[in-house]
Design an enzyme around this catalytic site. Structure first.
Site, PDB file in Angstrom:
ATOM      1  N   SER A 148       0.767  -1.157  -0.027  1.00 17.44           N
ATOM      2  CA  SER A 148       0.074  -0.014   0.077  1.00 17.44           C
ATOM      3  C   SER A 148       0.798   1.294  -0.022  1.00 17.44           C
ATOM      4  O   SER A 148       1.963   1.205   0.062  1.00 17.44           O
ATOM      5  CB  SER A 148      -0.765  -0.009   1.195  1.00 17.44           C
ATOM      6  OG  SER A 148       0.022   0.143   2.403  1.00 17.44           O
ATOM      7  N   LYS A 149       0.178   2.543  -0.010  1.00 18.52           N
ATOM      8  CA  LYS A 149       1.191   3.637  -0.103  1.00 18.52           C
ATOM      9  C   LYS A 149       1.865   3.813   1.293  1.00 18.52           C
ATOM     10  O   LYS A 149       3.000   4.360   1.170  1.00 18.52           O
ATOM     11  CB  LYS A 149       0.237   4.832  -0.144  1.00 18.52           C
ATOM     12  CG  LYS A 149      -0.269   5.035  -1.662  1.00 18.52           C
ATOM     13  CD  LYS A 149      -1.136   6.248  -2.072  1.00 18.52           C
ATOM     14  CE  LYS A 149      -1.540   6.410  -3.496  1.00 18.52           C
ATOM     15  NZ  LYS A 149      -2.222   7.820  -3.556  1.00 18.52           N
ATOM     16  N   ARG A 150       1.277   3.456   2.266  1.00 20.43           N
ATOM     17  CA  ARG A 150       2.226   3.582   3.548  1.00 20.43           C
ATOM     18  C   ARG A 150       3.375   2.462   3.400  1.00 20.43           C
ATOM     19  O   ARG A 150       4.536   2.942   4.180  1.00 20.43           O
ATOM     20  CB  ARG A 150       1.255   3.214   4.826  1.00 20.43           C
ATOM     21  CG  ARG A 150       0.880   1.806   5.104  1.00 20.43           C
ATOM     22  CD  ARG A 150      -0.304   1.592   6.097  1.00 20.43           C
ATOM     23  NE  ARG A 150      -0.717   0.279   6.102  1.00 20.43           N
ATOM     24  CZ  ARG A 150      -0.267  -0.768   6.749  1.00 20.43           C
ATOM     25  NH1 ARG A 150       1.123  -0.479   7.485  1.00 20.43           N
ATOM     26  NH2 ARG A 150      -0.551  -1.879   6.794  1.00 20.43           N
ATOM     27  N   HIS A 151       3.271   1.428   2.790  1.00 19.00           N
ATOM     28  CA  HIS A 151       4.594   0.658   2.502  1.00 19.00           C
ATOM     29  C   HIS A 151       5.398   1.056   1.474  1.00 19.00           C
ATOM     30  O   HIS A 151       6.614   0.661   1.544  1.00 19.00           O
ATOM     31  CB  HIS A 151       3.975  -0.942   1.960  1.00 19.00           C
ATOM     32  CG  HIS A 151       3.103  -1.354   3.216  1.00 19.00           C
ATOM     33  ND1 HIS A 151       1.905  -2.163   2.808  1.00 19.00           N
ATOM     34  CD2 HIS A 151       3.621  -1.630   4.454  1.00 19.00           C
ATOM     35  CE1 HIS A 151       1.468  -2.770   3.934  1.00 19.00           C
ATOM     36  NE2 HIS A 151       2.223  -2.346   5.029  1.00 19.00           N
TER      37      HIS A 151
END
Length: 478
Positions: free
Chosen positions: A246-249
């Site tokens: 995901s974007k946080r990753h």
């Protein structure tokens, strides 16, 4: 390395992104694997923009893909291709399949399709198209239709994948998918097969989310009597916790990594090790990657994205880059970032020279180009210097008196350098019974506005006599 002639390369790979968004980090790794495989085997690497979905394809996305590929230095052979250039060829093949009985005109309405889908939901079974037109011989003049593949209903479709091994799909699980839409435009499924065949693609290397597509595409190859390219479906990239990226990753576009100050060669090195290994080696030059890369070393498990590892690797590349190339990259990144426009405006022959002189000290602590920008801020700072809150706490009345004394000592230094200023400071602390650290920190705050910086005598040398004396005067007790 396999030998091949320029006119008849043993290997032809392609990267075929859909221009509906940025160049995703997973797409960049797919492009890199294809590029390396072609280079390793002395072959060709092609770029094909798969813009069959005109409603979602944008020029901005195409520009972002080309920019990202160029930034990563993944050069392709010849010009880039656009799938929409070949629509007449796709339609020609679809009609050839109609003529041979491998496809059919389907006149089902949207309402009929919806009825079938809802019936499947009620019966809790997978939805498969069951068209009454599959074996019909009559045509409906003037009535809109799509062209569907007459997929085999018995047996199985097998893909011998060089990463996944043998993959078997029961044909009952695959339905009669659309080849040509009612407006005559091709679907992705048909276009990719025709284009890969016409471009003589020998090896398809892509994410394993395309495995089901591979089975469907093989049915088209079989219907046309064409040889299917070698297939290699690489596992997707997951987050550090094993979940979908995901974007946080880190599921960002390549442009985001550029904006965060990563070097293209560091990002290439990091991406090549996501799912591929060569013993315990972690750091590869481009030539080492090309010589070592091959498909058997790609694992079947999903790779996990690790920002800390990427940062450490990027720091290694920064430390081992020559100073002038870092100045060039420094300029590139600040011109790329709108929020750095004020800093970019301060680049001139003087500040470039100062930056180059400071680079040996700056790069030792930096993990990204943004770190370099932040730690070099003292070079570009306006007077009076903006002092960070933590540093400002050190500017006590006593410290300002000390800075005034240091100003007087350094005023006497005419042959200005790191060595001469250090000698003057050491003589001062010895004469006054002080420790060098008790002098260096107030000096650092007065000259940089921060509590951390490159070596203080390097700072003195980089800024030069006039600027240093002026900044000390600004902070000295009046």
């Amino acid at each position: 390395m396999t030998s091949a002639s320029a006119d008849n390369p043993a290997v032809v790979t392609r990267f075929a992104p859909s221009p509906t968004g940025f160049l995703h980090i997973g797409g960049a790794r797919t492009a890199l694997f294809n590029w390396l495989f072609a280079k390793h085997h002395g072959g060709k690497f092609l770029l094909r923009i798969e813009d069959t979905d005109k409603a979602r394809s944008t020029k901005e996305a195409i520009d972002a893909i080309l920019d990202g590929m160029n930034w990563l230095a993944l050069d392709w052979d010849g010009h880039e291709y656009y799938q929409s250039q070949f629509w007449s060829r796709h339609a020609e093949i679809a009609h050839k399949m109609l003529d041979r009985g491998h496809a059919y005109r389907c006149y089902m309405t949207q309402e009929e399709l919806t009825e079938q889908r809802e019936a499947a939901q009620r019966d809790r079974r997978p939805f498969r198209i069951n068209s009454p037109w599959r074996d019909a011989t009559d045509e409906q003049d003037g009535k809109p239709f799509v062209v569907r593949l007459k997929a085999p209903r018995d047996g199985e479709t097998v893909i011998d994948d060089r990463v996944q091994g043998r993959v078997t799909v029961q044909n009952v699980e695959l339905d009669d998918f659309v080849l040509l839409r009612s407006d005559g435009t091709p679907t992705y499924m048909l276009a990719v097969v025709v284009d890969d065949h016409d471009m003589a693609i020998t090896d398809v290397i892509r994410g394993d989310d395309h495995l089901t597509n591979a089975a469907r595409q093989k049915q088209i190859y079989d219907a046309l009597g064409w040889e299917i390219p070698s297939m290699s479906h690489i596992p997707l990239i997951h987050g550090p916790d094993g979940s979908k990226l995901s974007k946080r990753h880190g599921a960002l576009g390549v442009d985001a990594y550029r904006a965060m100050g990563y070097l293209p060669q560091a990002l290439r090195n990091y991406l090549v090790r996501l799912g591929w290994s060569h013993g315990d080696q972690e750091i590869f030059s481009t030539q080492e990657m090309i010589e070592a890369f091959d498909l058997p070393a790609i694992g079947r498990s999903a790779a996990r994205f690790d920002f800390a590892k990427l940062e450490n690797l990027n720091g290694h590349y920064i430390r081992h880059s020559d100073d002038q190339s870092l100045v060039t990259m420094f300029e590139d990144v600040i011109r790329y970032l709108p929020e750095k426009a004020e800093l970019a405006a301060k680049l001139n022959d003087t500040t470039r020279s100062q930056l180059l002189r400071a680079m040996p000290g700056l790069k030792e602590r930096a993990k990204t180009l943004i770190d370099l920008i932040d730690s070099s801020a003292f070079i570009f700072a306006d007077r009076p210097l903006a002092v960070e809150p933590k540093a400002a706490a050190l500017l006590t009345p006593e410290t300002r008196l000390l800075i005034g004394k240091l100003h007087a000592v350094l005023t006497a230094v005419t042959d200005w350098s790191a060595e001469t200023t250090e000698a003057a400071m050491r003589a001062f602390v010895e004469q006054n019974g002080l420790k060098l650290g008790s002098v260096a920190q107030p000096l650092r705050v007065a000259l940089t506005g921060k509590i951390t910086s490159p070596g203080i005598f390097d700072v003195l040398a980089v800024l030069g006599r006039e600027q240093c004396l002026a900044r000390l005067q600004d902070q000295a007790a009046s």
